[in-house]
Design a protein around this motif. Structure first.
Motif: not given
Length: 166
Positions: A70-80, A120-122, A127-128, A145-146
């Motif tokens: 978890t994080a106290a802020h938004d994070e952003f993930a992209v599957v490469m 979510i299926k990525l 991106q999520a 890879v993310i």
């Protein structure tokens, strides 16, 4: 007009990134050794590959089931490369798990307490958003890879001497 070819890398096939001096527009080119970094990383190790002040882009080798984060802020993930599932839980009391002013992601001990938000299926290129106040877990049946955009935190691993060419 010149033709440009985009070559996508993967864990199975990549060329080591390098900087080339060009007589062209820089926007036509990208430099990255994310696949090499991921190929040498432990599963879900968060290795910084780009940094701007307190912001980082981390590479994660997704393999198997991750711990919950978890994080106290938004994070952003992209599957490469590859494909995976992302599971999300809205934490009952986020401030009890991570300080509201904490930077970067934190590993949760065990399973989170809260309402399931879904999964979510990525696949490559998807991106999520990993929202503040939510716990997340990745599940990858095959190495993937993310790229994770976040703030530098306690789980950020810096290996600049190992991943950058002199």
């Amino acid at each position: 007009m010149s033709a440009y070819t985009t070559v996508f890398g993967s864990l199975a096939h990549y060329e080591k990134g390098r900087v080339e001096i060009i007589q062209d527009k820089a926007r036509h080119y990208a430099f990255s050794n994310i696949f090499e970094v991921a190929s040498q990383a432990q599963p879900y190790e968060k290795t910084a590959v780009a940094k701007n002040l307190e912001y980082v882009v981390e590479v994660l080798r997704a393999e198997g089931r991750s711990d919950w984060f978890t994080a106290a802020h938004d994070e952003f993930a992209v599957v490469m490369d590859g494909h995976l599932e992302l599971h999300l839980v809205k934490l009952d009391d986020p401030a009890a798990v991570v300080s509201p002013d904490a930077q970067g992601s934190v590993r949760l001990p065990g399973s989170p307490t809260g309402k399931k938000m879904g999964w979510i299926k990525l696949r490559r290129g998807h991106q999520a958003l990993l929202p503040a106040g939510a716990a997340y877990q990745f599940i990858a049946e095959q190495p993937s890879v993310i790229l994770l955009q976040t703030l530098q935190g306690p789980l950020t691993v810096e290996k600049w001497a190992d991943i950058c060419e002199a």
